[in-house]
Design a protein around this motif. Structure first.
Motif, PDB file in Angstrom:
ATOM      1  N   VAL A   1       0.828  -1.207   0.000  1.00  0.00           N
ATOM      2  CA  VAL A   1       0.000   0.000   0.000  1.00  0.00           C
ATOM      3  C   VAL A   1       0.865   1.260   0.000  1.00  0.00           C
ATOM      4  N   VAL A   2       1.909   1.292   0.827  1.00  0.00           N
ATOM      5  CA  VAL A   2       2.730   2.511   0.910  1.00  0.00           C
ATOM      6  C   VAL A   2       3.652   2.678  -0.296  1.00  0.00           C
ATOM      7  N   THR A   3       3.860   1.631  -1.084  1.00  0.00           N
ATOM      8  CA  THR A   3       4.703   1.737  -2.274  1.00  0.00           C
ATOM      9  C   THR A   3       3.900   1.628  -3.563  1.00  0.00           C
ATOM     10  N   ALA A   4       2.588   1.712  -3.452  1.00  0.00           N
ATOM     11  CA  ALA A   4       1.709   1.652  -4.628  1.00  0.00           C
ATOM     12  C   ALA A   4       1.884   2.923  -5.439  1.00  0.00           C
ATOM     13  N   PRO A   5       1.609   2.959  -6.682  1.00  0.00           N
ATOM     14  CA  PRO A   5       1.030   1.952  -7.551  1.00  0.00           C
ATOM     15  C   PRO A   5       2.054   1.046  -8.219  1.00  0.00           C
ATOM     16  N   THR A   6       3.339   1.407  -8.166  1.00  0.00           N
ATOM     17  CA  THR A   6       4.354   0.614  -8.871  1.00  0.00           C
ATOM     18  C   THR A   6       4.472  -0.794  -8.311  1.00  0.00           C
ATOM     19  N   SER A   7       4.430  -0.936  -6.989  1.00  0.00           N
ATOM     20  CA  SER A   7       4.590  -2.266  -6.397  1.00  0.00           C
ATOM     21  C   SER A   7       3.439  -3.188  -6.762  1.00  0.00           C
ATOM     22  N   LEU A   8       2.263  -2.634  -6.993  1.00  0.00           N
ATOM     23  CA  LEU A   8       1.114  -3.471  -7.354  1.00  0.00           C
ATOM     24  C   LEU A   8       1.244  -4.031  -8.760  1.00  0.00           C
ATOM     25  N   LEU A   9       2.018  -3.370  -9.610  1.00  0.00           N
ATOM     26  CA  LEU A   9       2.250  -3.910 -10.953  1.00  0.00           C
ATOM     27  C   LEU A   9       3.065  -5.200 -10.894  1.00  0.00           C
ATOM     28  N   PHE A  10       3.957  -5.296  -9.906  1.00  0.00           N
ATOM     29  CA  PHE A  10       4.797  -6.479  -9.775  1.00  0.00           C
ATOM     30  C   PHE A  10       4.022  -7.681  -9.249  1.00  0.00           C
TER      31      PHE A  10
ATOM     32  N   MET B   1       1.284  -8.687 -10.430  1.00  0.00           N
ATOM     33  CA  MET B   1       0.704  -9.354 -11.599  1.00  0.00           C
ATOM     34  C   MET B   1       1.743 -10.105 -12.428  1.00  0.00           C
ATOM     35  N   VAL B   2       3.011  -9.819 -12.235  1.00  0.00           N
ATOM     36  CA  VAL B   2       4.058 -10.450 -13.045  1.00  0.00           C
ATOM     37  C   VAL B   2       4.435 -11.788 -12.416  1.00  0.00           C
ATOM     38  N   PRO B   3       4.355 -12.869 -13.192  1.00  0.00           N
ATOM     39  CA  PRO B   3       4.698 -14.174 -12.620  1.00  0.00           C
ATOM     40  C   PRO B   3       6.207 -14.313 -12.387  1.00  0.00           C
ATOM     41  N   ARG B   4       6.554 -15.070 -11.386  1.00  0.00           N
ATOM     42  CA  ARG B   4       7.931 -15.421 -11.029  1.00  0.00           C
ATOM     43  C   ARG B   4       8.802 -14.232 -10.667  1.00  0.00           C
ATOM     44  N   VAL B   5       8.209 -13.170 -10.153  1.00  0.00           N
ATOM     45  CA  VAL B   5       8.969 -12.027  -9.658  1.00  0.00           C
ATOM     46  C   VAL B   5       8.745 -11.972  -8.150  1.00  0.00           C
ATOM     47  N   PRO B   6       9.811 -11.917  -7.359  1.00  0.00           N
ATOM     48  CA  PRO B   6       9.625 -11.877  -5.903  1.00  0.00           C
ATOM     49  C   PRO B   6       8.895 -10.613  -5.455  1.00  0.00           C
ATOM     50  N   ALA B   7       8.136 -10.754  -4.391  1.00  0.00           N
ATOM     51  CA  ALA B   7       7.322  -9.635  -3.907  1.00  0.00           C
ATOM     52  C   ALA B   7       8.188  -8.462  -3.459  1.00  0.00           C
ATOM     53  N   TRP B   8       9.339  -8.750  -2.869  1.00  0.00           N
ATOM     54  CA  TRP B   8      10.185  -7.665  -2.372  1.00  0.00           C
ATOM     55  C   TRP B   8      10.707  -6.798  -3.510  1.00  0.00           C
ATOM     56  N   ALA B   9      10.829  -7.351  -4.717  1.00  0.00           N
ATOM     57  CA  ALA B   9      11.295  -6.557  -5.860  1.00  0.00           C
ATOM     58  C   ALA B   9      10.293  -5.456  -6.187  1.00  0.00           C
ATOM     59  N   GLY B  10       9.018  -5.772  -6.069  1.00  0.00           N
ATOM     60  CA  GLY B  10       7.994  -4.757  -6.309  1.00  0.00           C
ATOM     61  C   GLY B  10       7.992  -3.679  -5.251  1.00  0.00           C
ATOM     62  N   ILE B  11       8.219  -4.069  -4.003  1.00  0.00           N
ATOM     63  CA  ILE B  11       8.235  -3.096  -2.909  1.00  0.00           C
ATOM     64  C   ILE B  11       9.428  -2.154  -3.049  1.00  0.00           C
ATOM     65  N   VAL B  12      10.591  -2.705  -3.335  1.00  0.00           N
ATOM     66  CA  VAL B  12      11.796  -1.873  -3.494  1.00  0.00           C
ATOM     67  C   VAL B  12      11.665  -0.963  -4.711  1.00  0.00           C
ATOM     68  N   THR B  13      11.226  -1.515  -5.821  1.00  0.00           N
ATOM     69  CA  THR B  13      11.066  -0.711  -7.035  1.00  0.00           C
ATOM     70  C   THR B  13      10.021   0.379  -6.833  1.00  0.00           C
TER      71      THR B  13
END
Length: 103
Positions: A54-63, A65-77
């Protein structure tokens, strides 16, 4: 430094109070999520980890939907992208524009 005289570090993004406050918020939320996951017993599942997205949205929410990408990559990005956007908005609103490099 690059050949154009532009520094290669990202420290310029962390020089304004808006970006620093946002990073403090993200760090506090991630700390709370880690403490909740490691030390708090729940009778059912905890939704504390959702707040990291939630605090890193909207970019983290895009990750998500991507298969085989770790959740932490979306949060950091998401955090890095949001800091860059906040830094640009702060510079634009405060009138502090960076001089263009000469080539």
């Amino acid at each position: 430094m690059t050949s154009w005289g532009i520094p290669m570090n990202g420290s310029r993004h962390f020089r304004n109070p808006l970006a620093l406050g946002y990073l403090l918020l993200v760090t506090a939320v991630l700390g709370w999520v880690c403490v909740d996951a490691l030390f708090v017993e729940h009778a059912d599942a905890s939704l504390a980890g959702v707040w990291a997205f939630v605090v890193t949205a909207p970019t983290s929410l895009l990750f998500v939907m991507v298969p085989r990408v770790p959740a932490w990559a979306g949060i950091v990005t998401g955090a890095v992208v949001n800091v860059a956007v906040l830094e640009a908005a702060y510079r634009s609103l405060s009138g502090r524009h960076r001089p263009q490099p000469t080539v």
